[in-house]
Design a protein around this motif. Structure first.
Motif, short mmCIF file in Angstrom:
data_model
loop_
_atom_site.label_atom_id
_atom_site.label_comp_id
_atom_site.label_asym_id
_atom_site.label_seq_id
_atom_site.Cartn_x
_atom_site.Cartn_y
_atom_site.Cartn_z
N LEU A 28 0.83 -1.21 0.00
CA LEU A 28 0.00 0.00 0.00
C LEU A 28 0.86 1.26 0.00
CD1 LEU A 28 -2.89 1.18 0.24
CD2 LEU A 28 -2.58 1.11 2.71
N LEU A 29 1.86 1.29 0.87
CA LEU A 29 2.74 2.46 0.93
C LEU A 29 3.57 2.62 -0.35
CD1 LEU A 29 3.91 2.11 4.62
CD2 LEU A 29 2.60 4.01 3.67
N GLU A 30 4.02 1.50 -0.89
CA GLU A 30 4.81 1.57 -2.12
C GLU A 30 3.98 2.15 -3.26
OE1 GLU A 30 7.68 -1.22 -4.90
OE2 GLU A 30 6.41 -2.19 -3.40
N ALA A 31 2.75 1.69 -3.40
CA ALA A 31 1.87 2.20 -4.45
C ALA A 31 1.57 3.68 -4.24
CB ALA A 31 0.58 1.39 -4.49
N GLY A 32 1.28 4.05 -3.01
CA GLY A 32 0.94 5.44 -2.72
C GLY A 32 2.10 6.38 -2.95
N MET A 33 3.29 6.00 -2.50
CA MET A 33 4.45 6.88 -2.65
C MET A 33 4.93 6.93 -4.10
SD MET A 33 4.52 8.12 0.27
CE MET A 33 5.98 9.14 0.22
N SER A 34 4.81 5.82 -4.82
CA SER A 34 5.14 5.84 -6.26
C SER A 34 4.21 6.79 -7.00
CB SER A 34 5.02 4.44 -6.86
OG SER A 34 6.02 3.60 -6.36
N GLY A 35 2.94 6.76 -6.61
CA GLY A 35 1.96 7.65 -7.21
C GLY A 35 2.20 9.11 -6.91
N GLN A 36 2.96 9.38 -5.86
CA GLN A 36 3.29 10.76 -5.50
C GLN A 36 4.62 11.22 -6.11
OE1 GLN A 36 1.37 12.98 -3.77
NE2 GLN A 36 -0.16 11.38 -4.06
N GLY A 37 5.20 10.38 -6.96
CA GLY A 37 6.39 10.79 -7.70
C GLY A 37 7.70 10.28 -7.16
N TYR A 38 7.67 9.39 -6.17
CA TYR A 38 8.91 8.85 -5.63
C TYR A 38 9.33 7.59 -6.37
CZ TYR A 38 8.38 11.99 -1.68
OH TYR A 38 8.26 13.11 -0.90
N GLN A 39 10.62 7.38 -6.46
CA GLN A 39 11.20 6.15 -6.95
C GLN A 39 11.39 5.27 -5.71
OE1 GLN A 39 14.80 6.92 -9.08
NE2 GLN A 39 15.23 4.77 -9.44
N VAL A 40 10.53 4.29 -5.51
CA VAL A 40 10.47 3.54 -4.25
C VAL A 40 11.26 2.24 -4.34
CG1 VAL A 40 8.96 2.44 -2.56
CG2 VAL A 40 8.21 4.50 -3.74
N SER A 41 12.10 2.03 -3.32
CA SER A 41 12.78 0.76 -3.12
C SER A 41 12.20 0.18 -1.84
CB SER A 41 14.28 0.99 -3.00
OG SER A 41 14.95 -0.23 -2.79
N ALA A 42 11.40 -0.88 -1.94
CA ALA A 42 10.70 -1.44 -0.80
C ALA A 42 11.30 -2.78 -0.39
CB ALA A 42 9.22 -1.61 -1.12
N VAL A 43 11.60 -2.91 0.89
CA VAL A 43 12.14 -4.16 1.44
C VAL A 43 11.40 -4.51 2.73
CG1 VAL A 43 14.42 -3.84 0.40
CG2 VAL A 43 13.98 -2.97 2.69
N LYS A 44 11.61 -5.75 3.18
CA LYS A 44 10.86 -6.29 4.31
C LYS A 44 11.59 -6.17 5.64
CE LYS A 44 8.01 -10.27 5.37
NZ LYS A 44 7.33 -11.42 4.77
N THR A 45 12.91 -6.19 5.63
CA THR A 45 13.67 -6.20 6.89
C THR A 45 14.67 -5.06 6.96
OG1 THR A 45 15.51 -7.57 6.08
CG2 THR A 45 13.55 -8.74 6.93
N GLY A 46 15.07 -4.75 8.19
CA GLY A 46 16.08 -3.72 8.38
C GLY A 46 17.40 -4.08 7.72
N LYS A 47 17.77 -5.36 7.81
CA LYS A 47 19.02 -5.81 7.20
C LYS A 47 18.99 -5.58 5.68
CE LYS A 47 22.03 -9.81 6.71
NZ LYS A 47 22.25 -11.22 7.06
N GLU A 48 17.87 -5.94 5.04
CA GLU A 48 17.73 -5.71 3.59
C GLU A 48 17.82 -4.21 3.28
OE1 GLU A 48 14.71 -8.80 1.62
OE2 GLU A 48 13.89 -7.81 3.41
N GLY A 49 17.22 -3.41 4.14
CA GLY A 49 17.23 -1.97 3.94
C GLY A 49 18.62 -1.38 3.99
N VAL A 50 19.43 -1.84 4.97
CA VAL A 50 20.80 -1.34 5.09
C VAL A 50 21.60 -1.73 3.85
CG1 VAL A 50 22.96 -1.61 6.38
CG2 VAL A 50 20.81 -1.30 7.62
N ILE A 51 21.49 -2.99 3.45
CA ILE A 51 22.24 -3.45 2.27
C ILE A 51 21.85 -2.64 1.04
CG2 ILE A 51 22.54 -5.39 0.67
CD1 ILE A 51 22.27 -7.22 3.22
N ARG A 52 20.56 -2.49 0.80
CA ARG A 52 20.08 -1.76 -0.38
C ARG A 52 20.48 -0.29 -0.30
NH1 ARG A 52 15.04 -2.95 -3.06
NH2 ARG A 52 15.68 -5.08 -2.70
N ALA A 53 20.38 0.32 0.87
CA ALA A 53 20.71 1.75 1.01
C ALA A 53 22.20 2.01 0.78
CB ALA A 53 20.28 2.25 2.38
N LEU A 54 23.03 1.05 1.15
CA LEU A 54 24.46 1.22 0.91
C LEU A 54 24.80 1.05 -0.57
CD1 LEU A 54 25.91 -0.60 4.04
CD2 LEU A 54 25.78 1.87 3.62
N GLU A 55 24.00 0.26 -1.29
CA GLU A 55 24.20 0.09 -2.73
C GLU A 55 23.72 1.31 -3.51
OE1 GLU A 55 23.53 -4.76 -2.77
OE2 GLU A 55 21.97 -3.47 -3.57
#
Length: 79
Positions: A28-55
């Motif tokens: 729901l949040l990914e769809a809403g924020m994409s619709g507001q003009g954001y390029q969304v990278s959505a992940v399920k865990t904090g660990k995934e988020g850290v890895i993706r954010a560093l990339e």
């Protein structure tokens, strides 16, 4: 719009890192924020988020501060 124009437009959109364990909430949040003009990278865990954010560093984070495992506060401190 050509593929090249679409790719260029996507790169100009602000990058948002969404970290949410709940599948429905994340979708729901990914769809809403994409619709507001954001390029969304959505992940399920904090660990995934850290890895993706560093990339690919995001411009803004939207995350649950009480994630299990690596919680949202720890994610921000690590990044």
């Amino acid at each position: 719009m050509s593929e090249e124009e679409t790719a260029a437009a996507d790169q100009n959109r602000p990058r948002l890192m969404l970290i949410e364990a709940n599948d429905d909430g994340r979708a729901l949040l990914e769809a809403g924020m994409s619709g507001q003009g954001y390029q969304v990278s959505a992940v399920k865990t904090g660990k995934e988020g850290v890895i993706r954010a560093l990339e690919v560093p995001p411009d803004i984070f939207l995350l649950n501060p009480s994630l299990s495992g690596l919680d949202g506060i720890k994610v921000i401190k690590l990044i």
